[in-house]
Design a protein around this motif. Sequence first.
Motif, mmCIF file in Angstrom:
data_model
loop_
_atom_site.group_PDB
_atom_site.id
_atom_site.type_symbol
_atom_site.label_atom_id
_atom_site.label_comp_id
_atom_site.label_asym_id
_atom_site.label_seq_id
_atom_site.Cartn_x
_atom_site.Cartn_y
_atom_site.Cartn_z
ATOM 1 N N GLY A 162 0.809 -1.207 0.000
ATOM 2 C CA GLY A 162 0.000 0.000 0.000
ATOM 3 C C GLY A 162 0.845 1.261 0.000
ATOM 4 N N ALA A 163 0.175 2.399 0.144
ATOM 5 C CA ALA A 163 0.853 3.694 0.076
ATOM 6 C C ALA A 163 1.803 3.876 1.251
ATOM 7 N N ARG A 164 2.932 4.495 0.981
ATOM 8 C CA ARG A 164 3.917 4.784 2.020
ATOM 9 C C ARG A 164 3.481 5.971 2.870
ATOM 10 N N THR A 165 3.824 5.900 4.155
ATOM 11 C CA THR A 165 3.621 7.023 5.073
ATOM 12 C C THR A 165 4.947 7.252 5.806
ATOM 13 N N PRO A 166 5.939 7.798 5.128
ATOM 14 C CA PRO A 166 7.282 7.919 5.716
ATOM 15 C C PRO A 166 7.278 8.799 6.959
ATOM 16 N N HIS A 167 8.178 8.474 7.876
ATOM 17 C CA HIS A 167 8.312 9.315 9.069
ATOM 18 C C HIS A 167 9.728 9.202 9.602
ATOM 19 N N THR A 168 10.066 10.092 10.489
ATOM 20 C CA THR A 168 11.426 10.214 11.002
ATOM 21 C C THR A 168 11.616 9.365 12.248
ATOM 22 N N LYS A 169 12.837 8.966 12.479
ATOM 23 C CA LYS A 169 13.194 8.219 13.678
ATOM 24 C C LYS A 169 12.654 8.921 14.927
ATOM 25 N N GLY A 170 12.060 8.129 15.819
ATOM 26 C CA GLY A 170 11.568 8.660 17.081
ATOM 27 C C GLY A 170 10.169 9.217 17.026
ATOM 28 N N THR A 171 9.524 9.134 15.868
ATOM 29 C CA THR A 171 8.139 9.597 15.769
ATOM 30 C C THR A 171 7.207 8.404 15.580
ATOM 31 N N VAL A 172 5.930 8.608 15.918
ATOM 32 C CA VAL A 172 4.958 7.521 15.860
ATOM 33 C C VAL A 172 4.619 7.184 14.409
ATOM 34 N N TRP A 173 4.504 5.912 14.131
ATOM 35 C CA TRP A 173 4.109 5.456 12.802
ATOM 36 C C TRP A 173 2.723 6.008 12.467
ATOM 37 N N ILE A 196 8.591 -1.074 8.457
ATOM 38 C CA ILE A 196 10.017 -0.836 8.225
ATOM 39 C C ILE A 196 10.226 0.066 7.011
ATOM 40 N N LEU A 197 9.476 -0.188 5.938
ATOM 41 C CA LEU A 197 9.606 0.661 4.755
ATOM 42 C C LEU A 197 9.302 2.120 5.065
ATOM 43 N N ASP A 198 8.348 2.368 5.958
ATOM 44 C CA ASP A 198 8.027 3.751 6.302
ATOM 45 C C ASP A 198 9.153 4.406 7.095
ATOM 46 N N ARG A 199 10.020 3.626 7.706
ATOM 47 C CA ARG A 199 11.239 4.186 8.311
ATOM 48 C C ARG A 199 12.338 4.358 7.273
ATOM 49 N N THR A 200 12.550 3.343 6.423
ATOM 50 C CA THR A 200 13.655 3.452 5.468
ATOM 51 C C THR A 200 13.379 4.494 4.396
ATOM 52 N N GLY A 241 11.828 7.354 5.196
ATOM 53 C CA GLY A 241 11.763 8.627 5.900
ATOM 54 C C GLY A 241 13.145 9.199 6.164
ATOM 55 N N ASP A 242 13.180 10.268 6.928
ATOM 56 C CA ASP A 242 14.456 10.875 7.312
ATOM 57 C C ASP A 242 15.143 10.002 8.359
ATOM 58 N N ASP A 243 16.479 10.036 8.356
ATOM 59 C CA ASP A 243 17.293 9.276 9.318
ATOM 60 C C ASP A 243 16.901 7.793 9.307
ATOM 61 N N PRO A 244 16.966 7.148 8.142
ATOM 62 C CA PRO A 244 16.500 5.756 8.049
ATOM 63 C C PRO A 244 17.489 4.774 8.675
ATOM 64 N N PRO A 245 16.996 3.630 9.125
ATOM 65 C CA PRO A 245 17.896 2.583 9.607
ATOM 66 C C PRO A 245 18.527 1.837 8.434
ATOM 67 N N ARG A 246 19.705 1.277 8.672
ATOM 68 C CA ARG A 246 20.303 0.385 7.679
ATOM 69 C C ARG A 246 19.756 -1.025 7.887
ATOM 70 N N ILE A 247 19.647 -1.757 6.798
ATOM 71 C CA ILE A 247 19.110 -3.109 6.823
ATOM 72 C C ILE A 247 20.240 -4.095 6.549
ATOM 73 N N VAL A 248 20.308 -5.132 7.348
ATOM 74 C CA VAL A 248 21.219 -6.247 7.097
ATOM 75 C C VAL A 248 20.379 -7.511 6.944
ATOM 76 N N CYS A 249 20.553 -8.206 5.836
ATOM 77 C CA CYS A 249 19.740 -9.371 5.481
ATOM 78 C C CYS A 249 20.615 -10.616 5.468
ATOM 79 N N VAL A 250 20.169 -11.660 6.169
ATOM 80 C CA VAL A 250 20.821 -12.971 6.109
ATOM 81 C C VAL A 250 19.835 -13.930 5.462
#
Length: 838
Positions: A10-21, A221-225, A227-236
């Motif tokens: 569905g549609a993205r709702t990006p947001h910044t670290k430390g804010t509510v989804w 997770i996509l709404d964090r990545t 947004g601003d100040d996104p987390p890095r993803i590590v995939c195994v």
Amino acid sequence: MSDRIADIYGARTPHTKGTVWPARVDQFLDPGVDEGSVDSWVQSACLLCSNGCGVDIAVKDGRMVGVRGRATDVVNHGRLGPKGLYGSTRWANSGDRLTRPLVREGGRLVETDWETAMGRIVDRSKSILDAKGPLSHGFYTSGQLFLEEYYALAVIGKAGIGTPHMDGNTRLCTATSAAAFKESFGADGQPGSYTDIEHCDAVFLYGHNMPETQTVLWARILDRTRGDDPPRIVCVDPRRTLVAMEAERTGGVHLAPRVGTNLALMNGLTRELLVNGWVDQDWVAAHTLGLEDLRSTVEPYTPEHVGDICGVAADDVRRAARIFGESEAVLSTVLQGFYQSHQATAASVAVHNLHLLRGMLGRPGAGILQMNGQPTAQNNRECGADGDLPGFRNWDNPHHVQQLADAWDVDAMTIPHWAPPTHAMQIFSYAETGSIGLLWISATNPAVSMPESARIRRILEGDQCFVVVQDLFLTETAELADVVLPAAGWGEKTGCFTNVNRTVHLSEKAVDPPGEAKSDLDIFLMYADRMGFTNRSGEPLLGWRTAEEAFDAWAAITAGRPVDYTGLSYDRLRGPTGIPWPVNDEHPDGTDRLYAEAVFPTDTDYCETYGHDLITGGTVTEQEHRAMRPAGRAFLKGAPYTPPHEEPSADFPLRYTTGRTVYQFHTRTKTGRSGDLNRAAPDAWVEISPTDADARGIAEGDWVRVESPRGAIEVRARVGEVMEGAVFAPFHYGHWEPAAADGGGHDDANHRLANELTMTVWDPVSKQPAFKTAACQVTRLRASDGPAPAPTTGASAPAERDGARRRRPRPTQGGGPTTSTTLAETPTYPLDPACGAS
């Protein structure tokens, strides 16, 4: 309006670290139904993955006609995934629902009444008990019943019959999650929270294809990545999943280890933290035990050595470890790629070690989610319908056993605790020999889902064991039963279930079940009454008659245990959101994440287990555990890597692994009856790398034979993004087809069960089968007239060829279903640190 088959998240709702989804409400109603014509909306939560999204069920003219997400729910903030939207209600109105009991007469199942069916079960049960005692009975259940039903079954099995032979298909799915928590922290229970996504600097996903197994969580997770100040993803993961692509996009790492080598990789990551000084020494000294033993265990696993074992680049190992070591807050998630693989518990415990070394637990963004695959797997473990004792009690602690005996008013010796409980693989072995003479299977389909499935079918259809199945439909397993009981499903009964991050939801009854179908709770109560199970006072062993009474009885026995429900009631749960346990006087509004004070349930008199050797599964004794003086500290535990049980050979040179697709759930009992979902993933396939396909003359869509030392399947090939040397197959497909009720179905339906090839071997600690490690060969049979029936929206997309990557979705008939989405005002979530709560 969007087609959520094509647009999964569905549609993205990006947001910044430390804010509510931000909230976003997803809704789907059957064609011809609009909001104004809905008679009522009934509170529930989604039952088609482990995420546990809050949902309201739309009811019109006594039928469930759709769903919408609950904007106020802390789990999903209004969102739903494709399975939840299109699969939640369609099955309920299917014309092939079981509506009357069936009994086997002259080799055929014929309809009968409840009196006859239950009478046959009770007569056989009593006669076998009289002849052989309680070890003659086995119960194999699900991760999809309600809490109240699991608890009723646990009391029947443990206090009514007194059998240790109780387990669920959670053994195939999440047993390693529970085992790993017990080994590291002393008791089951997710330390982390979904809200950690809003606060983390990095997300590590170990063997977890989240975009296809927990779609709403991946959207979070996509709404964090995005947004601003996104987390890095590590995939195994050995496949290039959407997680792997997001890792590449965010500057993270994709580690694709050879199937069966997870522990070697984890030992290498652990060593990197230690040698680079990425360790919170003071925190580790104060709150853990076992550092030096762990250091010694992982010392040989240099990045180069790990690269040789796993087939990954040494520099990628270093880079992933640096991300973990230098991030302030890491969220780790784990699923079947670890749980169902070789050295499952040891590899999952190694994830805990990384967090313990960095002191990253109990604070926002620093969490662990050893994920579940099923919606109520957590309740199975909590309530004791599997091999655990209710309330996270210790089988080896006589005081814990006595607590239950007192609560149930039975002799403590009735509750089997003289030996470890019997796990599912052993239960079926006992049924194979007739040692278990009555096997009761509820809401699961082992004829398709168990390893080495041809053997399971032989056990179920043999006359050495009387098989009872209660389910919604005549599944591949029910077809082989001696008695089949028609069960009510989700929306047709009331009860609670707890999702993967401990959030408890109440699901209210929305409609009546069809025909004579009964809730699983009512079926268990009927059996207990007919068997005459009583306590020492002569009163019925199961003294409750309603789901709410069963819930209250369950909550009472959790007092003082890590899984404390004493502050919960149906009235509390009839609110805007689910509530995460523990809920008690100390935590009246629930608990977002565990171990904030770095005090763990490891004390010898309190813990759920004394622990095991991670290599052999040998148990730690009470005396040995007490001598370690854990005093609320966590355990750092390690193990050396050993090769898988079955390595590739000249005859079987490839590594076979099974898994899931986004559009189907388990053996498709529900999702296969949703036309939208079934058209998106209609048939089985196998994925092979371009290199391995070219070596065998295999092109996209060709029919191939995939064979292991145990069996073979014949399906179409997807030349896909699995690593070279590996072969992937979805496990969802048995011989049932939606058209089968009308005499149709696929000609190849009996040749596509992925678990024909898997092994009857299991992890020594969690006893979870190793679905991910088997040797196989793939041979071309003939050309097809088109591509494989695999979706193109996720990890099963065709491989990149000549620089062209196909990521467009598989088209659906009629253009696909439409779903309404509304951006909602973001409500306040009292447990979210961004809103000011601790």
